[in-house]
Design an enzyme around this catalytic site. Structure first.
Site, PDB file in Angstrom:
ATOM      1  CD  GLU B  62      -3.026  -0.630   2.613  1.00 62.30           C
ATOM      2  OE1 GLU B  62      -2.728   0.355   3.304  1.00 62.30           O
ATOM      3  OE2 GLU B  62      -3.601  -1.637   3.087  1.00 62.30           O
ATOM      4  CG  ASP B  73      -3.230   7.496   9.212  1.00 64.63           C
ATOM      5  OD1 ASP B  73      -3.053   6.222   9.380  1.00 64.63           O
ATOM      6  OD2 ASP B  73      -3.230   8.004   7.976  1.00 64.63           O
TER       7      ASP B  73
END
Lengths: 462, 293
Positions: B62, B73
């Site tokens: 990814e 995140d």
């Protein structure tokens, strides 16, 4: 539903406390002014089912938060029509926050400017010092209704954080406030207020360490703790339904101001001016005039050092369309879609996004938006202080600056309504540095030096 | 909106993710997916880091687009994203990185917040990624309700749109999300942000079980994996084990050679993990459990 941790206040009016008489917050007010409950039950300008105002708004958020915002939307849809909820909202607005806020006829300011008559909506006189209390009381009541025991919030200048900490204390809710590290330093007084009120204040160091990063951190908290936590959003941004909820709880500003202006002057204003960061005080005062086509709606954005310098927070006048914090709207971004840091002397306007309903009003031409620089705002702060004895928040000073310009454009027959959204106590450190007020023996001369002659402060002859 | 297949499509590069999961399911194991922010810590080291992951057992990488406001995140990926941007990463650099991975035979999908895609232009983004050899795009802050334009663009250019589901997602939402997803469905294994954790959340197997009842898509599980033992645990019930923060922590440490060695070492341990699980439990249908933390 009443959370078990809440003891001090009953939900709804208590007949015993009212001494057998009808409590004053029930029924029409003797002066005929509307109550907050009249502002939240739905308008002809509500967003569509997907949360869009024209092409702006929506729900641009992680899947993990969809259930949470659905839950908020469902709870609010019921609450806004529930007499128990509405009565409690009215009771707190009147007996706790101090509504209605007055309208002040700014005679000396008007004379000094030499243009249109200027009247001031005094949200600075609310409990906690700004319009923010209107929204937090509503959402804190919603939190308790939903059975959640903790609220989190972001704050820039600290006004929303203080208001949230206040409502949390009042309703017995745990409270965590996220604030950019940079803002905790320039608004240290508000950090102390929040802590004194029992809130935990988390200084956010990520990104630019300002309001947008505080919002990111609050979203991260919410994703993790959504089962017992309510995100008490402070402005008319974020994913649907927050722009709707916050706007509804702020609509009372305009409903009152419209009636007060009619009562005072016998007419509607030619223009309504308000500062716009995320845009909650502006949408609050604009909304009652949306269907008055003769009333211009003027949003004043923070121009920082000037739009041409790139160091500003003028999202509509100097930004482009994109997605930030859950909504499609105007924002400040670079060519890669990275969010740009905003710049303003006013922490409360220092935000690179703006509420989607404002973006819509700009796109369809119903509202106009102008940019006011740091210097122009500080001039207006001093001008209002010296002509009316009102020290506005620096945010609100942007509105005053824009209103003064517009009053000159409109001429003596005009009438301008300005939302003084907050008071300037929190900004005294900034004002001391800007105007050189630290040394009492030199203060007067330095105020004169630092304000432009156009601002008219030092030439007032006093 | 055009994408309605729930499994492999017969068109474009979408075949290659389907092929991957056909192969791993055939081998009775989960796929190992490694996430790193693009351009981290520098452009040159970033290209080497992806190569190290692919050479040491990752089946798919990814490529994360460093973003100014990465709301889901945790601190590790936030800081790495800031570093990559500070070292000059530009969105246009993304396609060269993907091209480099594809040129050496690697499989790559992009993970990006949606605003950079909106800014670049959805159709242009899908087109340029497809031209670079990218296979799909994971969009952590885009829900299917808002994805009409993106789904059409992805479909036109043969890019697999990969959406996330969360433990809080209703069955109705999982079904609708899966209906518009191609390649694999990304199951966020906890309600929190990315970041390595000591224990795999118990929410992950439950979520995967719920997904299995609603879709035949492979399911990837992410959020928190950093050891071979955790990878093995997830591989028992998921089709892909997604590892992010643990790799990201290593990619920026020491010099390039040290970082490559560390990445290769962890990738090899995790690759063993996803195979040990197969030996132990021989999964029937695939699911991918991801932790890009």
């Amino acid at each position: 539903m009443v959370s078990p941790v809440v003891a001090p206040l009953a939900v709804g009016p208590d007949p015993d406390r009212a001494g057998g008489r009808s409590p004053s917050w029930l029924g029409p007010r003797p002066d005929g002014l509307p109550r907050p409950s009249a502002a939240v039950t739905g308008t002809a300008h509500d967003p569509d089912a997907r949360g869009y105002y024209g092409s702006f708004g929506g729900r641009w958020l992680p899947e993990a938060l969809v259930v949470a915002v659905d839950e908020v939307a469902d709870a609010y849809a019921k609450a806004r029509l529930d007499p128990v909820f509405l009565t409690e909202l009215d009771r707190l607005a009147e007996t706790y926050a101090g509504r209605p806020s007055p309208l002040t006829d700014a005679e000396r300011l008007t004379a000094q400017v030499g243009g249109a008559r200027i009247v001031l909506k005094r949200e600075d006189l609310n409990h906690t010092g700004s319009h923010k209390i209107n929204n937090v009381l509503g959402q804190a009541l919603l939190t308790r209704r939903m059975g959640k025991t903790r609220v989190i919030a972001e704050t820039g200048a600290g006004q929303h954080g203080v208001a949230t900490a206040t409502a949390a204390a009042l309703l017995g809710l745990d409270c965590t406030i996220y604030m950019g590290r940079v803002d905790t330093e320039r608004q240290a007084l508000n950090v102390a207020r929040m802590r004194l009120l029992g809130a935990e204040v988390v200084a956010v160091d990520s990104g630019s360490a300002t309001l947008k990063d505080a919002i990111n951190e609050a979203f991260r908290d919410w994703v993790t703790n959504v089962d017992h936590t309510y995100y008490l959003f402070g402005t008319v941004g974020g994913p649907h339904p927050f722009p709707l909820i916050v706007r509804d709880f702020q609509r009372i500003i305009g409903l009152e101001a419209r009636a007060q202006t009619l009562a005072l002057t016998g007419r509607l204003p030619d223009a309504v001016a308000a500062c716009v960061g995320g845009g909650s005080n502006a949408i609050g005062i604009f909304h009652a005039f949306l269907d008055d086509p003769g009333v211009r709606l003027l949003g004043l954005e923070a121009g920082g050092d000037g739009i041409e310098t790139g160091r500003h927070a003028s999202t509509i006048t100097g930004g482009t369309v994109g997605v930030l914090h859950g909504a499609r709207s105007f924002l400040l971004q670079d060519e890669d879609g990275q969010i740009r840091e905003s710049h303003s002397i006013s922490a409360g306007l220092d935000y690179p996004g703006v509420g989607p309903e404002h973006a819509h009003l700009a796109e369809v031409g119903r509202a106009e938006f102008r940019s006011v620089t740091d210097r122009e705002a500080m001039d207006a702060m001093a001008l209002l202080a010296r002509t009316e004895g009102i020290i506005p928040a620096i945010e609100s000073a942007h509105a005053v600056a824009g209103a003064v310009d517009l009053a000159r454009e409109l001429g003596p027959d005009g009438l301008v309504l300005v939302n003084v959204s907050g008071r300037g106590d929190k900004d005294m450190e900034t004002a001391m540095r800007w105007f050189g007020l630290g040394d009492p023996s030199t203060a007067e001369a330095q105020v004169a030096d630092r304000t432009s002659t156009e601002g008219g402060v030092a030439v007032d002859g006093r | 909106m055009t994408a309605t297949d729930t499994g492999a499509t017969a068109r474009g590069t979408g075949d290659r993710l389907a092929e991957l999961f056909t192969a791993t399911r055939g081998a009775g194991r989960a796929a190992l997916v490694g996430y790193l922010p693009a351009g981290y810590p520098t452009a040159e080291r970033s290209a080497r880091a992806y190569a190290a992951l692919l050479d040491s057992g990752c089946d798919l990488v990814e490529v994360g687009v460093p973003y100014s406001d990465p709301v889901i995140d945790g601190p590790v990926i936030q800081a790495a994203s800031d570093t990559a941007r500070g070292n000059g990463f530009r969105l246009s650099d993304l396609f060269g990185l993907v091209e480099g991975i594809a040129a050496r035979g690697g499989r790559a999908v992009v993970m990006t917040y949606i605003n950079p895609v909106l800014s670049y232009g959805m159709d242009r983004f899908a087109r340029d990624l497809a031209a670079a050899g990218g296979l799909g795009v994971i969009t952590p802050d885009l829900i299917v309700d808002e994805a009409d334009e993106w789904l059409a663009a992805a479909d036109r250019h043969g890019i697999d749109p990969i959406f996330l589901v969360a433990p809080a997602s209703s069955a109705e939402r999982i079904a609708r999300t899966a209906q518009h997803t191609r390649g694999f469905l990304y199951a966020a294994s906890t309600m929190g942000v990315t970041g390595a954790r000591d224990q795999v959340s118990s929410a992950a197997p439950e979520l995967v079980t719920r997904c299995r009842a609603l879709t035949d898509l492979p399911i990837g599980v992410g959020l928190g994996v950093r050891t071979g033992a955790q990878a093995a645990e997830i591989a028992r019930f998921a089709d892909a084990v997604i590892v992010g923060s643990a790799f990201t922590s290593m990619a920026g440490a020491g010099d390039a050679a040290e970082a490559d060695a560390a990445l290769a070492g962890l990738a090899a341990e995790l690759a063993d993990g996803v195979r040990i699980a197969a030996a132990a439990a021989a999964p029937s249908a695939g699911s991918a459990v991801g932790d890009r933390s």
